[in-house]
Design an enzyme around this catalytic site. Structure first.
Site, PDB file in Angstrom:
ATOM      1  N   ASP A 193     -24.254  52.828  72.471  1.00 20.12           N
ATOM      2  CA  ASP A 193     -23.804  52.671  71.075  1.00 20.12           C
ATOM      3  C   ASP A 193     -23.864  51.178  70.759  1.00 20.12           C
ATOM      4  OD1 ASP A 193     -22.526  52.682  68.668  1.00 20.12           O
ATOM      5  OD2 ASP A 193     -20.592  53.381  69.417  1.00 20.12           O
ATOM      6  N   HIS A 227     -21.484  58.323  64.231  1.00 13.96           N
ATOM      7  CA  HIS A 227     -20.792  58.683  65.473  1.00 13.96           C
ATOM      8  C   HIS A 227     -20.889  60.168  65.811  1.00 13.96           C
ATOM      9  CE1 HIS A 227     -18.645  54.764  64.562  1.00 13.96           C
ATOM     10  NE2 HIS A 227     -19.214  54.572  65.728  1.00 13.96           N
TER      11      HIS A 227
END
Lengths: 283, 283
Positions: free
Chosen positions: B158, B63
């Site tokens: 993502d 992340h």
């Protein structure tokens, strides 16, 4: 029955990384259990005592990063010592440098060399026949102890994770001895484990080398079949290390033949220390 | 019986990476099979349709590298779109930037969010309650299609590996639409797979983005639980990208709170393309 495949896994703290394939050899030497498996993606892979050591597919990730940062930046490099390295990959990268006149490979387990020459011959290739190479079946720690001062320009420690018979290769005592037998501008290059899967060992190596040598620098890159996939290599010297001061003509020629390593890659890899390791070293 | 542990493996081209532990939930949603396991080393880990997505131990590797190269280098960043990201990690990194006034999270599978909030709550944490966040259960491709031109400053993709329901997220069509809805100086940030385990997909993403956007740059780093451990993220824009032109005060503050990412790490990671990928892209 001949084509039966099986899973061989390396287990690490509640995780496992396995390769499926046909086992080509499984043998217990004086020191360890040796397995070679034929895998569809990684090609042939070598396991020692339950840990993956190398594979035809990804060995260059490891060997190019151990060898070229040291050899491409050091001016004087006639004499090289490799401790471990029985698969032949480190020798193969070393023989690319014409300035080297002597390579001593000190491997404790003769079986690893025999099996690598037979089943993983693409790794060592013609380097096994290089006239500059001398193979010594011996304990690396003992070898270093009996070597005279200022003897080698570069020492590569190409060993497995700490274990009963490799623990000393990570000790202060051993590093001090390496320093003694290196020429004044010589470089020690060692694999220094994973900052993720072997964090404590990794940090200890870095701290020990920092204490013993004038300078040491750590690079981070990838070895897909090792636990976590993140791996590190540390370079230490009694004089200023200048790992980006390259013999450019030679280095550019060498990077052309590399699968992973190049000069930009190398210079970047020395800045890839994860923030949490920086904080731990600073604390 | 409650503490019985089991191995859950991700299989990839004759290799497998497994975690041992107690299964906390195993459920088949409208889109996929979802498993959360409790592992001694990686902590809780999420698997979707047989592929590890994230774990408490290593999610920051992923992340932090998706979010901070984009947000630390762009001047105008009021409006952000996240496609996928149902575990909450990307949102958590985004809310650290006070300039952001609106985050749309578009996740196709409501169950992933529900399960993440319940079993992986450390990942999203308080970010789930951030007033700037709006969650939309929708198909990312459809969402982009219905968004007006020049709407978002940053888009984060993502998502999981290409599959029946995520294939379009890697298509020319989708990237063109993203370009259309980005502000002129906006940045598209996408995970771009592994140069090792998903080499062809990786190279296709890079070539597509290069064709469609004025500039695109790829960084390489580590995600221990993904196949090969090497991962990449690509950043694209219709104007010159200047990923090392940072708002230093803000970036330095943010790197203090990071486990992996820092400014030096980032700048280096953009030079970590393995030589074989450079050669393939040049050919």
């Amino acid at each position: 029955m001949k084509n039966i495949t099986t899973w061989i896994d390396e287990y690490h703290k509640g995780s496992r990384f396995g390769l499926n394939g046909k086992i080509l050899i499984k043998k217990t030497s004086k020191y360890q259990e040796i397995i070679v498996i034929e895998n569809e993606y990684y090609g042939r892979a070598l396991m020692l005592d339950g840990c993956w050591m190398t594979s035809l597919k990804d060995e260059k990730y490891y060997h190019e990063c151990l060898v070229h940062p040291a050899l491409s930046s050091i001016d004087e490099k006639s004499s090289v010592l490799i401790i471990g390295g029985g698969d032949g990959g480190t020798v193969r990268e070393c023989v690319k440098y014409s300035q080297i006149s002597k390579i001593d490979l000190v491997e404790i387990d003769e079986e690893v060399i025999k099996i690598s020459k037979k089943f993983l011959k693409e790794i060592g290739g013609e380097a096994w026949n290089d006239k500059r190479l001398e193979i010594h079946i011996d304990d690396g720690v003992k070898w270093v102890k009996k070597t005279r001062d200022n003897f080698y320009d570069v020492i590569f420690i190409d060993c497995s994770d700490p274990s009963e018979f490799s623990n000393l290769l990570f000790s202060d005592y051993f590093y001090e001895e390496c320093k003694r037998i290196l020429t004044p501008k010589g470089i020690l290059a060692t694999q220094s484990e994973s900052p993720e899967s072997f964090k404590n060992i990794h940090i200890n190596i870095l701290k020990n080398l920092k204490n013993i040598f004038k300078v040491s620098e750590t690079m981070y890159s990838f070895v897909p079949i090792y636990p976590s996939g993140i791996w590190s290599w540390t370079f230490a010297s009694s004089e200023d290390l200048n790992l980006s001061k390259q013999n450019y003509d030679e280095a550019l020629k060498i990077e052309k033949g590399c699968e992973i390593w190049n000069l930009n890659f190398q210079n970047a890899a020395f800045k890839m220390m994860p923030n949490k390791i920086i904080k731990e070293l600073d604390s």
